[in-house]
Design a protein around this motif. Sequence first.
Motif, PDB file in Angstrom:
ATOM      1  N   VAL A  76     -13.215  -2.700 118.299  1.00 30.50           N
ATOM      2  CA  VAL A  76     -14.168  -3.694 116.919  1.00 30.50           C
ATOM      3  C   VAL A  76     -16.159  -2.806 117.883  1.00 30.50           C
ATOM      4  N   GLU A  77     -15.775  -2.283 119.482  1.00 34.58           N
ATOM      5  CA  GLU A  77     -17.002  -1.587 120.313  1.00 34.58           C
ATOM      6  C   GLU A  77     -16.878  -0.565 119.072  1.00 34.58           C
ATOM      7  N   GLN A  78     -15.410   0.226 119.216  1.00 34.20           N
ATOM      8  CA  GLN A  78     -15.246   1.535 118.882  1.00 34.20           C
ATOM      9  C   GLN A  78     -15.787   1.747 117.009  1.00 34.20           C
ATOM     10  N   GLY A  79     -15.693   0.895 116.656  1.00 34.83           N
ATOM     11  CA  GLY A  79     -16.597   0.305 115.046  1.00 34.83           C
ATOM     12  C   GLY A  79     -17.718   0.316 115.404  1.00 34.83           C
ATOM     13  N   ARG A  80     -18.306  -0.034 116.001  1.00 33.11           N
ATOM     14  CA  ARG A  80     -19.964  -0.534 116.088  1.00 33.11           C
ATOM     15  C   ARG A  80     -20.706   0.543 116.396  1.00 33.11           C
ATOM     16  N   ALA A  81     -19.959   1.667 117.078  1.00 30.29           N
ATOM     17  CA  ALA A  81     -20.322   3.030 118.059  1.00 30.29           C
ATOM     18  C   ALA A  81     -20.417   4.156 116.220  1.00 30.29           C
ATOM     19  N   ALA A  82     -19.290   4.071 116.353  1.00 33.59           N
ATOM     20  CA  ALA A  82     -18.928   4.732 114.927  1.00 33.59           C
ATOM     21  C   ALA A  82     -19.937   4.560 114.063  1.00 33.59           C
ATOM     22  N   GLN A 107      -8.217  -2.464 111.585  1.00 33.87           N
ATOM     23  CA  GLN A 107      -7.911  -3.043 111.999  1.00 33.87           C
ATOM     24  C   GLN A 107      -7.549  -4.386 112.704  1.00 33.87           C
ATOM     25  N   VAL A 108      -8.846  -4.558 112.600  1.00 36.52           N
ATOM     26  CA  VAL A 108      -9.152  -6.419 113.624  1.00 36.52           C
ATOM     27  C   VAL A 108      -8.694  -7.035 112.759  1.00 36.52           C
ATOM     28  N   ASP A 109      -8.332  -8.747 113.087  1.00 34.61           N
ATOM     29  CA  ASP A 109      -7.707  -9.501 111.737  1.00 34.61           C
ATOM     30  C   ASP A 109      -9.797  -9.424 111.707  1.00 34.61           C
ATOM     31  N   PRO A 110     -10.001  -9.992 110.061  1.00 33.97           N
ATOM     32  CA  PRO A 110     -11.378 -10.015 109.879  1.00 33.97           C
ATOM     33  C   PRO A 110     -11.247 -11.701 110.360  1.00 33.97           C
ATOM     34  N   ALA A 111     -10.814 -12.494 110.274  1.00 34.77           N
ATOM     35  CA  ALA A 111     -10.717 -14.121 110.933  1.00 34.77           C
ATOM     36  C   ALA A 111     -11.805 -13.945 112.473  1.00 34.77           C
ATOM     37  N   SER A 112     -10.885 -12.845 113.393  1.00 34.26           N
ATOM     38  CA  SER A 112     -11.566 -12.482 114.747  1.00 34.26           C
ATOM     39  C   SER A 112     -12.921 -11.822 114.412  1.00 34.26           C
ATOM     40  N   LEU A 113     -13.246 -11.032 113.725  1.00 29.92           N
ATOM     41  CA  LEU A 113     -14.542 -10.498 113.850  1.00 29.92           C
ATOM     42  C   LEU A 113     -15.340 -11.110 112.745  1.00 29.92           C
ATOM     43  N   THR A 114     -16.279 -11.114 113.731  1.00 34.93           N
ATOM     44  CA  THR A 114     -18.699 -11.845 113.724  1.00 34.93           C
ATOM     45  C   THR A 114     -18.514 -11.188 112.214  1.00 34.93           C
ATOM     46  N   ALA A 115     -19.928 -12.145 111.984  1.00 31.77           N
ATOM     47  CA  ALA A 115     -20.865 -12.151 111.145  1.00 31.77           C
ATOM     48  C   ALA A 115     -21.221 -10.793 110.842  1.00 31.77           C
ATOM     49  N   ASP A 116     -21.712 -10.513 111.552  1.00 36.67           N
ATOM     50  CA  ASP A 116     -22.511  -8.759 111.303  1.00 36.67           C
ATOM     51  C   ASP A 116     -21.316  -8.123 111.893  1.00 36.67           C
ATOM     52  N   ASP A 117     -19.960  -8.392 112.536  1.00 37.57           N
ATOM     53  CA  ASP A 117     -19.401  -7.082 112.178  1.00 37.57           C
ATOM     54  C   ASP A 117     -18.471  -6.970 110.881  1.00 37.57           C
ATOM     55  N   LEU A 118     -18.237  -8.190 110.412  1.00 37.43           N
ATOM     56  CA  LEU A 118     -18.044  -8.332 109.127  1.00 37.43           C
ATOM     57  C   LEU A 118     -18.918  -7.202 107.834  1.00 37.43           C
ATOM     58  N   GLU A 119     -20.618  -7.385 108.436  1.00 41.10           N
ATOM     59  CA  GLU A 119     -21.240  -6.527 108.017  1.00 41.10           C
ATOM     60  C   GLU A 119     -21.342  -5.319 107.735  1.00 41.10           C
ATOM     61  N   LEU A 120     -20.340  -5.033 109.534  1.00 38.66           N
ATOM     62  CA  LEU A 120     -20.777  -3.042 109.492  1.00 38.66           C
ATOM     63  C   LEU A 120     -19.262  -2.367 108.618  1.00 38.66           C
ATOM     64  N   TYR A 179     -20.340 -13.224 103.366  1.00 34.07           N
ATOM     65  CA  TYR A 179     -21.253 -13.915 103.788  1.00 34.07           C
ATOM     66  C   TYR A 179     -20.884 -15.124 103.542  1.00 34.07           C
ATOM     67  N   ASP A 180     -19.824 -15.836 104.012  1.00 40.17           N
ATOM     68  CA  ASP A 180     -19.390 -16.658 104.226  1.00 40.17           C
ATOM     69  C   ASP A 180     -20.234 -17.379 105.873  1.00 40.17           C
ATOM     70  N   ALA A 181     -19.782 -16.643 106.028  1.00 36.80           N
ATOM     71  CA  ALA A 181     -19.504 -16.042 107.903  1.00 36.80           C
ATOM     72  C   ALA A 181     -20.626 -16.640 108.268  1.00 36.80           C
ATOM     73  N   GLN A 182     -21.977 -16.107 107.585  1.00 36.90           N
ATOM     74  CA  GLN A 182     -23.150 -16.074 108.308  1.00 36.90           C
ATOM     75  C   GLN A 182     -23.697 -16.946 107.273  1.00 36.90           C
ATOM     76  N   LEU A 183     -23.171 -18.298 106.113  1.00 43.56           N
ATOM     77  CA  LEU A 183     -24.238 -19.316 106.109  1.00 43.56           C
ATOM     78  C   LEU A 183     -23.395 -20.014 107.054  1.00 43.56           C
ATOM     79  N   ASP A 204     -30.556 -16.997 104.967  1.00 47.51           N
ATOM     80  CA  ASP A 204     -30.889 -15.335 104.628  1.00 47.51           C
ATOM     81  C   ASP A 204     -30.079 -14.302 104.890  1.00 47.51           C
ATOM     82  N   ARG A 205     -29.429 -14.064 105.609  1.00 47.58           N
ATOM     83  CA  ARG A 205     -29.059 -12.886 105.822  1.00 47.58           C
ATOM     84  C   ARG A 205     -27.050 -13.229 105.039  1.00 47.58           C
ATOM     85  N   ALA A 206     -26.809 -14.014 105.159  1.00 45.37           N
ATOM     86  CA  ALA A 206     -25.774 -14.967 103.716  1.00 45.37           C
ATOM     87  C   ALA A 206     -25.850 -14.204 102.370  1.00 45.37           C
ATOM     88  N   ALA A 207     -27.680 -14.632 102.198  1.00 43.98           N
ATOM     89  CA  ALA A 207     -28.019 -14.282 100.817  1.00 43.98           C
ATOM     90  C   ALA A 207     -28.215 -12.382 101.016  1.00 43.98           C
TER      91      ALA A 207
END
Length: 541
Positions: free
Chosen positions: A7-13, A28-41, A63-67, A73-76
């Motif tokens: 996740v940290e590598q993905g953010r940096a990249a 390579q990370v289970d989407p269920a364990s990603l934060t809403a912001d990381d899902l956006e990335l 979208y679902d995670a931000q809600l 607003d972030r979901a929109a």
Amino acid sequence: MQAPDPVEQGRAAFAESSWRRAFDCLAQVDPASLTADDLELLASSAYLTGQHAESTAAWARAYDAQLATGRPDRAAGCAYWLVFGLLNRGEFASAGGWITKAMRVLDTAGIDCVQRGYLASAIAVQQLWQGRPTEALDGALAIADIAERFHDPDLRSLAGLIHSQVLVQRGEFTGGIARLDEIMVGVIGGEVSAPVAGLVFCAVIGVCNDLFDLDRAREWSSALAQFCDRQPDLIPYSAACQVHRAEIMRLHGDWTDAVLTAQRARERSVLATDQVSAGESFYLLGELRRLRGEFDASEEAYWRASEYGRDPQPGLALLRHAQGQPETAVRTIARLHSEPQPRDVLRANVLVAYVEIMVSAGDLDAAGAAAEELGRTAERYDAPYLHAVADHRGGEVLLARGEAGAALARLRKALERWRGLGAPYEAARVRELIGRACAGLGDDDSAKLEFDAARAAFTALGAVPDAARLIPVSESGAGGLTARELEVLRAVASGKTNRAVAAELFLSEKTIARHLSNIFTKLGVGTRSAATRYAFEQHLL
């Protein structure tokens, strides 16, 4: 030693615009364990690397995670970027559903936010495509106000793009272009995100092409190329970028590089599932192959363009004309000419081919009317390219009518314009016509100079059929034929009737018949087909 955190590598990249590495790390990370912001990335990097299904799925999860975290607003915002991808792929019904869904969330929350402007921009784009420019303009102005209130450069660029497209659609070309130039300042300055920058680049170049503004199209295509080169992982806009590059190379006579670039565009379009760019790249390959005399490869490319939804005309009609199938070419181009075209640039391309084919067929009234229409279009847009086209084709018609003096004046203007545009092939075609006009006026020395110059240019470009048409009699093994008889033989061998040959060479049909009689006598043949066979055997075509 602790393993690197993907996740940290993905953010940096992602921060380094390494879209492919960002996606590979986050995916390579289970989407269920990603934060809403990381899902956006994850969603953004998937889009930028041409993985549309993965991008859509990730945006829906984000979208679902931000809600779920209480940020409607972030979901929109997630819904907008999902819609952005859907609209670019032509999935309008799904896009409309997501817009309604996101707007309802914002209305329920009762919040004023920049995301309302983004969703409104998607609605305005749909209105523009549906032919409702007044509503689209009202929307663009409201969106611009939201962008200013929230100091959002992406939204400001989207609003300006819609505004400029409305102005162009209304015929307010100067205002529309000025607005586009203003938007591009921010894009070139790196003020907007990669998805918006790519969209604006392609839209602006498209508008420039529609307005026949080749100088601007060339300038912004160069900037788009630099933008794509800085981000080698970028897929969505790279195919269109390569198509624009190849078109400019073709105009400027860099045909070998244009072929290679069009082939790269085709490859990138497959990665991006970009049907439009795929069709355009195949059509451009068909054009280049035709001009180089590679007729089988040209025909295959035109058919492939058709498979991707790109009309292979008028290129295919011109190919049939070059292959000595005048009746097929005339039927096709006449059908195209009778049909309305959605854009003036497409109509102009049809008219250019129509004039060439109809002059060869001897229908000078039809060719003249088309040349006059080109002239009116040139006056309306006042673009150097269109003025060059109008003078070129207008001069061609005058020459075919036997008005060599008037044709010469018009053709010299066309030559100056083509040279100013850096278009060597078109300039060589005009020089050939100037040579014919000089010959018609009895100035054989000047005619030879023009023919030699045109032939040299054709040879340098690799325009084999054009160069072969101008082979001097002394080099052709033409069996004692005069230069004029050789011209007649080449025209007849390409399938033209006596009337069409007479129109092309501005002679009477009676004179053409006399030349044919002399040709038959010198070659020891008795029919047109035998003379044609001789021409092919002696490589006179």
